[in-house]
Design a protein around this motif. Structure first.
Motif, PDB file in Angstrom:
ATOM      1  N   THR A  32       0.856  -1.320  -0.018  1.00 41.97           N
ATOM      2  CA  THR A  32       0.109  -0.090  -0.164  1.00 41.97           C
ATOM      3  C   THR A  32       0.974   1.453   0.036  1.00 41.97           C
ATOM      4  OG1 THR A  32      -1.550  -1.227   1.314  1.00 41.97           O
ATOM      5  CG2 THR A  32      -2.022   1.101   1.199  1.00 41.97           C
ATOM      6  N   VAL A  33       1.837   1.385   0.819  1.00 40.21           N
ATOM      7  CA  VAL A  33       2.778   2.387   0.766  1.00 40.21           C
ATOM      8  C   VAL A  33       3.691   2.598  -0.479  1.00 40.21           C
ATOM      9  CG1 VAL A  33       4.896   3.365   1.836  1.00 40.21           C
ATOM     10  CG2 VAL A  33       2.915   2.175   3.360  1.00 40.21           C
ATOM     11  N   TRP A  34       4.098   1.613  -1.224  1.00 41.42           N
ATOM     12  CA  TRP A  34       4.918   1.623  -2.161  1.00 41.42           C
ATOM     13  C   TRP A  34       3.821   2.253  -3.460  1.00 41.42           C
ATOM     14  CZ3 TRP A  34       4.014  -1.218  -6.897  1.00 41.42           C
ATOM     15  CH2 TRP A  34       5.173  -0.955  -7.839  1.00 41.42           C
ATOM     16  N   LEU A  35       2.502   1.741  -3.481  1.00 41.58           N
ATOM     17  CA  LEU A  35       1.382   2.196  -4.366  1.00 41.58           C
ATOM     18  C   LEU A  35       1.102   3.745  -4.169  1.00 41.58           C
ATOM     19  CD1 LEU A  35      -1.000  -0.757  -4.659  1.00 41.58           C
ATOM     20  CD2 LEU A  35       0.494  -0.101  -6.384  1.00 41.58           C
ATOM     21  N   ALA A  36       1.087   4.102  -2.716  1.00 40.89           N
ATOM     22  CA  ALA A  36       0.933   5.511  -2.659  1.00 40.89           C
ATOM     23  C   ALA A  36       2.179   6.337  -3.137  1.00 40.89           C
ATOM     24  CB  ALA A  36       0.522   5.596  -1.197  1.00 40.89           C
ATOM     25  N   VAL A  37       3.541   5.952  -2.787  1.00 37.98           N
ATOM     26  CA  VAL A  37       4.614   6.475  -3.452  1.00 37.98           C
ATOM     27  C   VAL A  37       4.456   6.805  -4.755  1.00 37.98           C
ATOM     28  CG1 VAL A  37       7.065   6.467  -3.274  1.00 37.98           C
ATOM     29  CG2 VAL A  37       5.681   6.046  -1.298  1.00 37.98           C
ATOM     30  N   GLU A  38       4.031   5.458  -5.474  1.00 42.33           N
ATOM     31  CA  GLU A  38       4.120   5.662  -6.934  1.00 42.33           C
ATOM     32  C   GLU A  38       3.208   6.552  -7.444  1.00 42.33           C
ATOM     33  OE1 GLU A  38       6.001   3.728  -9.318  1.00 42.33           O
ATOM     34  OE2 GLU A  38       7.286   3.546  -7.720  1.00 42.33           O
ATOM     35  N   VAL A  39       2.004   6.554  -6.898  1.00 41.03           N
ATOM     36  CA  VAL A  39       0.867   7.361  -7.382  1.00 41.03           C
ATOM     37  C   VAL A  39       1.388   9.016  -7.096  1.00 41.03           C
ATOM     38  CG1 VAL A  39      -1.478   8.318  -6.626  1.00 41.03           C
ATOM     39  CG2 VAL A  39      -0.933   5.814  -7.054  1.00 41.03           C
ATOM     40  N   VAL A  40       1.829   9.150  -5.976  1.00 38.75           N
ATOM     41  CA  VAL A  40       2.492  10.723  -5.577  1.00 38.75           C
ATOM     42  C   VAL A  40       3.547  10.955  -6.762  1.00 38.75           C
ATOM     43  CG1 VAL A  40       3.595  11.991  -4.052  1.00 38.75           C
ATOM     44  CG2 VAL A  40       1.550  10.509  -3.323  1.00 38.75           C
TER      45      VAL A  40
END
Length: 50
Positions: A32-40
């Motif tokens: 989840t954190v990785w996906l959030a970082v990718e989106v940001v």
């Protein structure tokens, strides 16, 4: 029932189950954190380029 001795394999089995559950939760959080970082990051790059 309480007088019966606990089999030695029962405890280790429970410990393994708990460890697997904790690792699964950690993997979900990391994903989840990785996906959030990718989106940001993708949002920042798209906003930075006109």
């Amino acid at each position: 029932m309480s007088t019966e001795p606990i089999p030695p394999g029962y405890r280790s089995g429970r410990a393994v189950l708990i460890v697997v559950q904790v690792l699964t939760l950690l993997a979900l959080v990391a994903l989840t954190v990785w996906l959030a970082v990718e989106v940001v990051q993708s949002a920042d790059t798209s906003a930075g380029t006109p």
